[in-house]
Design an enzyme around this catalytic site. Structure first.
Site, PDB file in Angstrom:
ATOM      1  N   HIS A 294       0.865  -1.180   0.000  1.00 12.60           N
ATOM      2  CA  HIS A 294       0.000   0.000   0.000  1.00 12.60           C
ATOM      3  C   HIS A 294       0.898   1.225   0.000  1.00 12.60           C
ATOM      4  O   HIS A 294       1.872   1.282   0.744  1.00 12.60           O
ATOM      5  CB  HIS A 294      -0.914   0.003   1.235  1.00 12.60           C
ATOM      6  CG  HIS A 294      -1.872   1.163   1.218  1.00 12.60           C
ATOM      7  ND1 HIS A 294      -2.944   1.219   0.369  1.00 12.60           N
ATOM      8  CD2 HIS A 294      -1.888   2.329   1.910  1.00 12.60           C
ATOM      9  CE1 HIS A 294      -3.595   2.361   0.549  1.00 12.60           C
ATOM     10  NE2 HIS A 294      -2.970   3.049   1.487  1.00 12.60           N
TER      11      HIS A 294
ATOM     12  N   GLY B 174      -6.865   3.149   2.150  1.00 11.04           N
ATOM     13  CA  GLY B 174      -7.862   3.372   1.105  1.00 11.04           C
ATOM     14  C   GLY B 174      -7.284   3.999  -0.150  1.00 11.04           C
ATOM     15  O   GLY B 174      -6.091   3.949  -0.383  1.00 11.04           O
TER      16      GLY B 174
ATOM     17  N   LEU C  22      -9.778  -3.925   4.681  1.00  8.38           N
ATOM     18  CA  LEU C  22      -8.914  -3.244   3.702  1.00  8.38           C
ATOM     19  C   LEU C  22      -7.721  -2.534   4.360  1.00  8.38           C
ATOM     20  O   LEU C  22      -7.902  -1.740   5.276  1.00  8.38           O
ATOM     21  CB  LEU C  22      -9.753  -2.228   2.912  1.00  8.38           C
ATOM     22  CG  LEU C  22      -9.006  -1.495   1.778  1.00  8.38           C
ATOM     23  CD1 LEU C  22      -8.594  -2.454   0.686  1.00  8.38           C
ATOM     24  CD2 LEU C  22      -9.845  -0.364   1.227  1.00  8.38           C
ATOM     25  N   ASP C  23      -6.536  -2.810   3.866  1.00  9.94           N
ATOM     26  CA  ASP C  23      -5.303  -2.140   4.317  1.00  9.94           C
ATOM     27  C   ASP C  23      -5.082  -2.275   5.822  1.00  9.94           C
ATOM     28  O   ASP C  23      -4.485  -1.394   6.449  1.00  9.94           O
ATOM     29  CB  ASP C  23      -5.320  -0.647   3.940  1.00  9.94           C
ATOM     30  CG  ASP C  23      -5.363  -0.437   2.437  1.00  9.94           C
ATOM     31  OD1 ASP C  23      -4.854  -1.313   1.725  1.00  9.94           O
ATOM     32  OD2 ASP C  23      -5.905   0.578   1.990  1.00  9.94           O
ATOM     33  N   ASP C  24      -5.579  -3.372   6.384  1.00  7.70           N
ATOM     34  CA  ASP C  24      -5.512  -3.494   7.837  1.00  7.70           C
ATOM     35  C   ASP C  24      -4.808  -4.770   8.293  1.00  7.70           C
ATOM     36  O   ASP C  24      -4.781  -5.083   9.474  1.00  7.70           O
ATOM     37  CB  ASP C  24      -6.943  -3.433   8.401  1.00  7.70           C
ATOM     38  CG  ASP C  24      -6.926  -3.204   9.892  1.00  7.70           C
ATOM     39  OD1 ASP C  24      -6.156  -2.337  10.333  1.00  7.70           O
ATOM     40  OD2 ASP C  24      -7.666  -3.914  10.610  1.00  7.70           O
TER      41      ASP C  24
END
Lengths: 275, 275, 275, 275
Positions: free
Chosen positions: B183, B192, B218-220
């Site tokens: 990311h 995000g 998401l992205d976690d």
């Protein structure tokens, strides 16, 4: 040390701005030491910082002429002697590493503590220390007293050196872009309380610290400087706190230095830092 | 290159774990090359990675004995030859800098693209390329086809090399802790879409990139590696994107390398990376 | 993309230089995009870079007027279209990670190899590849052939992408400040051969890479960019080599980019890099 | 704070070392907090650090048993309580930023100055300060007095906090691997006097600082920690000095901390730092 003057400008961008400013300085015989400008094409803004030697320079006459030109070009501007350092107050709680650094590097006029831990150090450096007990009930009243003290002392810059209280919007409004805080995270990550605990919980591989101007929104003001340090799974929260200390004082000291040298301009919620 | 075996352990912490493991390895005559362990005192967990030379080592016999001991100590464990690299598939869209890096450094079995941009590069490196048009309507169907292809190809690790699609929870669940994403921000900041735009808007002084295992949120997922680069007010969004490229490929390549060398253990939402 | 022009100046410092330049640009209606200047007080030198939009700008007329002014102020200067990129040749041996990066990011006209390893990649990117066997006995003759080839191809910048040959002073003199090399150490530490071995031997805690212009003295030319990475006692020479790769290509690619964007000025044995 | 014990081992590598050590610790019921080991395959050496909780642990009995085993395995070793911190003396001249940091973070028993600048600070922290005028003629005599003072005070670690005198080989030999110095460059670059001036002259893009054990060869002892900071053509020597200050105190403080926590092992001219 020879003295120098610093001119700061921010205004809508248009052709010829550098030409106008540099011609006027040339006309007055300025011996320019540093000059830097920046354009934000999206925002349509122009920023400039010029520093010149004051030897034989007629500042008042220049100021008069410049004011006329500046008005016609819609400039916000200031011109000041670098020797005329803004008077600084530091707010502190129990943690002293940032205060130590600032006292070693800068002239400080006043220290305000909501704990007594910083008092001995203030004394050692010959700086006035004022203790204010802060409780939710007392907060409003204390802030009013603090504002009076700051005004009476002619304070122009407030530094929050790991001060563990949130200033009220009313207080902040009195010192727009003149209160510098250090937050112990890489903002905007981990805003708010206990950022090292949050960083540990999330399992990040780098921790950070951020110095910024205080605005009414918590930990959301214009960022001046940021730093990071590598951590690993070996580091517990206590290690993060220790490793973070060096970051905190470095990013705070740099921000204070740059502000005092009139290198920082704010616009929108961002900063231009002329290095 | 000589071959070596890697033992990975994670289990509840208790006294004597290192003693038990190292004694058994000694008994089997293991010539240990690297050994590292970690305890998380808060979580009460123990992690260990041992790598030893396979010359003259009876892996099957060791595996049998170790299984008995591991069961009694409630260990999750694996022992594998370092030469038995997991088969890797890379998902890619239009941006290729991360893919280039991975192809140069690692063996890749399969490339899946929702655009055709990566095809020529795949060909150059002699890697199979499969194109899948992805639209919201097709997504479910495409993912099913992709899963079949991945299974048929024996893929054990999926790398999202700036793949601009969000995988469904159903897909992610098939490859727990076996999908690595990059990311383009310093997570948890700017999770995000369009993180460079968000970073520019916020006026940060450092940008970052993060490689992590993909989870349903998401992205976690668990962070494997992070990097940062300094920016200034001079940098527009396009500059952030360019400066970020080097970060992205470096943090992604490192994560892939560490995963393939079996250096990464996940627990909770965090990673232990044995370096 | 709109085209822009870049003016580079270096000259003895004196009052009014910025005024003169900016007034002339204003007179010609230049829409300035970036401007930066630098003064070296010790050396008494002034440096400036201005970039402006070419839309509706009469470059030839400006050039004529500027030449007159520049002569009277003893300026070394150049003004060029940013679109008129210098033609680039890359020298390469067996190690390709730097070449890959440059080919992905920049237009390259010609690749010269003293090994054949880079040929397939050259073909993939559609770039001419010329092989030159280099031995001590052949060196002089080969360099003469290379110089002819470079001249005939109109090459203006030479990039040594981990090229493992030392160019002769005669060769270097043909391309003053126009040959960029990457050395795999933090210069001036570990100049010369096998810097990673030397770094390992010395037990440093950070390794580095340096991009610089090639001069007749080995590894001693003006430094353009440097980078470092943390290592530990766990890292053997092979690990240093691997970790160094990312540094090498990043510092080399940046140097090439900055040179092509006409951001670099040399003076004495140093560089000014306008970022 | 609970107390813990630290075992440090260095010896020729052979099979079974970890097994032997961990079994003995297990036998004595040690509750291990951290354990780390390192093998240098080229040198054929093994290093280990184990830290365990002292609650209910019979240190003397363990020491007796361990000594027997250690002798048979040719180990150099030590086992000590972490609470039994070595007594520290700091040598200082006129520059105080490193001293300030050490006094804030560590217990110091004694400060020796060849100038009086550090005296007030010593007083503030309640630490004994001894002034020694040092001239070339007096040097030998002064060092003898200092050695007597250090011995009488039971000093086990000497920290040179920007002490501007070179200690004689005779002095250094009294405290092998127990004198930590900070050199204000990225060693081995710019060893010797005035490194910031040399860095400025060379035009480097990063400056550094190095903490290392003092040996008889100037600036050539085992490196413990290094740090770097980015600079640019805008920075004059004075800026390098200012930016270097943060590096110096950080790398020195870390080295002192690691030494006091018994995390550093020397071999050849290098260090193993267990983090």
């Amino acid at each position: 040390m020879k003295d120098s003057a610093v001119l700061l400008i921010d205004c809508p961008d248009r052709k010829g701005l550098v030409a106008c400013v540099s011609c006027l300085l040339y006309q007055f015989g300025a011996n320019i030491l540093h000059a830097d400008q920046h354009q934000d094409p999206e925002a349509g803004l122009f920023f400039m910082r010029v520093e010149w030697d004051m030897a034989g320079f007629d500042l008042e006459a220049f100021r008069g002429e410049f004011a006329v030109m500046a008005a016609s070009l819609h400039m916000r501007w200031s011109v000041q002697l670098l020797s005329a350092r803004p008077k600084v107050a530091v707010f502190v709680s129990k943690t002293l590493h940032c205060l130590i650094d600032i006292l070693h590097q800068h002239q400080v006029a006043l220290i305000l503590g909501n704990h007594l831990d910083g008092e001995a150090l203030a004394k050692f450096y010959g700086v006035e220390f004022q203790y204010f007990e802060v409780t939710p009930a007392l907060k409003r009243e204390v802030e009013e007293k603090q504002l009076i003290l700051l005004r009476d002392s002619g304070i122009e810059l407030i530094v929050l050196a790991r001060y563990m209280q949130v200033l009220s919007p009313e207080f902040v409004r009195e010192y727009p872009n003149r209160i510098i805080n250090v937050h112990h995270s890489f903002l905007p990550a981990f805003a708010g309380a206990r950022p090292y605990h949050a960083a540990f919980q999330r399992g990040v591989k780098l921790i950070g610290a951020t110095s910024h101007y205080v605005t009414e929104a918590l930990d959301d003001g214009p960022i001046i400087e940021q730093g990071v340090a590598r951590i690993s799974h070996r580091d517990q929260v206590q290690d993060l706190i220790e490793k973070g200390r060096d970051l905190e004082r470095v990013v705070l000291s740099r921000a204070v230095k740059w502000h005092l040298e009139r290198r920082v301009l704010c616009y929108g919620n961002k900063t231009v830092v002329f290095d």
